[in-house]
Design a protein around this motif. Structure first.
Motif, PDB file in Angstrom:
ATOM      1  N   ILE A 166      16.732   9.734  42.815  1.00 40.77           N
ATOM      2  CA  ILE A 166      16.711  10.393  44.120  1.00 40.77           C
ATOM      3  C   ILE A 166      16.281   9.384  45.188  1.00 40.77           C
ATOM      4  O   ILE A 166      15.322   8.637  44.993  1.00 40.77           O
ATOM      5  CB  ILE A 166      15.709  11.575  44.122  1.00 40.77           C
ATOM      6  CG1 ILE A 166      16.134  12.613  43.081  1.00 40.77           C
ATOM      7  CG2 ILE A 166      15.597  12.190  45.513  1.00 40.77           C
ATOM      8  CD1 ILE A 166      15.119  13.710  42.858  1.00 40.77           C
ATOM      9  N   ASP A 204      13.744   2.015  37.311  1.00 38.00           N
ATOM     10  CA  ASP A 204      13.259   2.288  38.662  1.00 38.00           C
ATOM     11  C   ASP A 204      11.822   2.796  38.521  1.00 38.00           C
ATOM     12  O   ASP A 204      11.514   3.524  37.581  1.00 38.00           O
ATOM     13  CB  ASP A 204      14.155   3.354  39.312  1.00 38.00           C
ATOM     14  CG  ASP A 204      13.774   3.608  40.767  1.00 38.00           C
ATOM     15  OD1 ASP A 204      13.132   2.732  41.378  1.00 38.00           O
ATOM     16  OD2 ASP A 204      14.113   4.703  41.277  1.00 38.00           O
ATOM     17  N   THR A 228      10.010   8.476  44.420  1.00 34.32           N
ATOM     18  CA  THR A 228      10.052   8.290  42.965  1.00 34.32           C
ATOM     19  C   THR A 228       8.634   8.386  42.417  1.00 34.32           C
ATOM     20  O   THR A 228       7.740   7.666  42.866  1.00 34.32           O
ATOM     21  CB  THR A 228      10.655   6.912  42.615  1.00 34.32           C
ATOM     22  OG1 THR A 228      11.895   6.781  43.292  1.00 34.32           O
ATOM     23  CG2 THR A 228      10.859   6.769  41.117  1.00 34.32           C
ATOM     24  N   SER A 271      14.965   2.625  44.633  1.00 34.04           N
ATOM     25  CA  SER A 271      15.864   3.590  44.005  1.00 34.04           C
ATOM     26  C   SER A 271      17.295   3.393  44.490  1.00 34.04           C
ATOM     27  O   SER A 271      18.244   3.521  43.705  1.00 34.04           O
ATOM     28  CB  SER A 271      15.395   5.014  44.290  1.00 34.04           C
ATOM     29  OG  SER A 271      14.098   5.200  43.756  1.00 34.04           O
TER      30      SER A 271
HETATM   31 MG    MG Z   1      12.305   5.437  44.633  1.00 36.03          MG
END
Ligand code: MG
Ligand code: FFO
Ligand code: GTP
Length: 458
Positions: free
Chosen positions: A250, A277, A258, A237
């Protein structure tokens, strides 16, 4: 005076509906100048009919009562040296949709009709100003969403594909000629079988090359999808945010942050790139997390490129290693290995060499530009078709594919002996099919289907 459908004056707004200073209306047809003269008031009582071609005239559009409707410029272009090949008058007026529709109504009352979709370009085709593949290029050009797509349609508009088709046609005609010569000299035992085989083979190779460009077409039109995958907490991320230049996902030091795939798109390298992501891969009993991990695996398969991210500070279990190695083997061509957190360590996966991966630190912004450059060059490879002319749509693909099938069957048939008379018929068939591409032998229905895709005014 009654005109044929393709000679009648047609009118349409050529500019998009929406805000802007000026709009342009086009009138094309045998009686275009006469129609516009009926609604034009040009100071000094000038008539367009008596003016030179390719001249611009200031004046007013007037309604049936002679009232001024708008102050405009008239661009007078007489055929055949025009876009449609016919007499064309363009009217640039103020851009107000009520006004534009009023002017179109007045022009229709004066004897024109509203143009069908793509009818201006259709006339350009009928009058041999452009061939069908160039007409299709115009449509693609208008709708191109990436600079690569734009480049390819411009090249086709310039005639790159058209001249390639002409070249193939010439090769096939040569084959027909060799057949006829062989037939002629049958008694003298003089044959041109070698030449026939060789030419057919060359043509087949060229056709295969061009067909291949269509696979790359999706990258150019739809863009390239790049997924970031790897174990939890490796910094996917963080890297995702760095690559899209905003804090979209985040980031925490909690493994499993995630949970779902997150997408962000941007223009890069003349293409539209979507970074994805994904949830970190690990064994999980959490119902929701498991669904997220399934999605990560789906992205491995469906994305065009994979950034496989490892953590240079982390040790991997044998199970993880087996998993990554098998992904690596299955998708070699589309993987970029990224070793993250090199500010804190330099551990490497056992099946990788240091030179196979890009070592980065997202936190210290180390080598992120190098990674970007590597991604760009991969995108380039995905989309690059070199000098090969490209296919722009399914019609072109289907026709050329049919030609390939036909030539393939011919090639099979002549492997043992060549029956010259039969071959002439078959190759001539293939030539006919090929010329459907440029529209030399295209049917009315096919033409209608093609131009239905166009917008009005084009
Ligand atoms: Mg992540
Ligand atoms: N005002 C305006 N701008 C425009 C167009 C148009 O129709 N009107 N176009 C429309 O799409 C594009 C330009 N395409 C064009 C293609 C051919 C000809 C043309 O007149 N061809 C003639 C003469 C060529 C020459 O003088 O050498 C011909 O081919 O015989 C004009 C525009 C984009 N810009
Ligand atoms: N030292 C160091 N830490 C980093 C680096 N990149 C990311 N991190 C840290 O690693 C932790 C995990 O980062 P994330 O980006 O959330 O990792 P992730 O791979 O998305 O994790 P999941 O979403 O849980 O799969 C965070 O605390 C980051 O600040 C780096 O280059 N160096």
């Amino acid at each position: 005076m009654i005109y044929l459908k393709d000679d009648e004056a047609i009118v349409a707004q050529a500019t998009a509906i929406g805000a802007g200073a000026i709009a342009m209306l086009r009138v094309s047809g045998l009686n275009a100048v006469q129609v516009v003269d009926a609604i034009a008031h040009i100071p000094g009582g000038k008539k367009l009919a008596t003016q030179d071609s390719h001249t611009i005239h200031y004046g007013w559009v007037i309604d049936t009562a002679g009232q001024h409707v708008d102050q405009v410029l008239f661009l007078l272009m007489r055929g055949p040296k025009t876009f449609t090949g016919q007499d064309v008058v363009e009217i640039t007026c103020h851009n107000n949709q009520f006004l534009i529709e009023q002017i179109i109504d007045i022009i229709i009352q004066a004897g024109a009709r509203l143009a069908d979709n793509g009818e201006f370009t259709r006339r350009a085709v009928l009058n041999n100003k452009v061939d069908l593949v160039q007409a299709e290029a115009i449509n693609e050009l208008i709708h191109a969403q990436t600079s690569q797509a734009l480049k390819q349609s411009l090249r086709q508009l310039e005639g790159s594909f058209s001249s390639w088709i002409a070249h193939i046609e010439k090769q096939l005609i040569h084959i027909v000629a060799y057949c006829e010569a062989s037939f002629e000299f049958l008694d003298e035992e003089m044959t041109f079988d070698d030449q026939i085989h060789r030419r057919l083979e060359n043509v087949m190779n060229d056709v295969a090359d061009v067909l291949k460009t269509f696979d790359k077409r999706q990258y150019v039109t739809q863009g390239v999808r790049i997924a970031l995958v790897g174990s939890v907490n490796v910094g996917k991320s963080s890297l995702f945010n760095a690559l899209i230049n905003r804090k979209r996902a985040i980031v925490t030091d909690i493994a499993g942050t995630t949970r779902d795939t997150i997408e962000a798109g941007l223009y890069q390298q003349g293409a539209f790139v979507t970074f994805i992501d994904t949830a970190g891969l690990r064994k999980s009993d959490d119902f929701v997390e498991k669904i997220g991990i399934d999605r990560s695996f789906e992205e491995v398969t469906s994305s065009d490129l994979i950034l496989m991210v490892f953590d240079a500070t982390q040790n991997y279990t044998q199970e993880e290693l087996t998993c990554y190695e098998s992904i690596a083997q299955e998708h070699t061509d589309k993987i970029i290995f990224v070793q993250n957190k090199i500010d804190q360590g330099n551990k490497l996966l056992p099946f990788l060499q240091q030179e196979d991966c890009i070592a980065v630190s997202v936190i210290e912004n180390k080598n992120i530009d190098l990674l970007r450059a590597t991604i760009d060059s991969k995108i380039d490879t995905l989309m690059n078709i070199g000098q090969t002319p490209c296919l722009l749509n399914k019609r072109q693909y289907n026709l050329l594919f049919a030609v390939q099938q036909q030539l393939g069957a011919i090639q099979q048939g002549i492997n043992k002996t060549i029956e010259y008379e039969l071959l002439v018929v078959q190759v001539t068939d293939a030539i006919t099919k090929l010329s459907e591409l440029t529209g030399k032998t295209v049917t009315e229905d096919a033409l209608n289907a093609i131009f239905r895709e166009f917008c009005v005014g084009k």
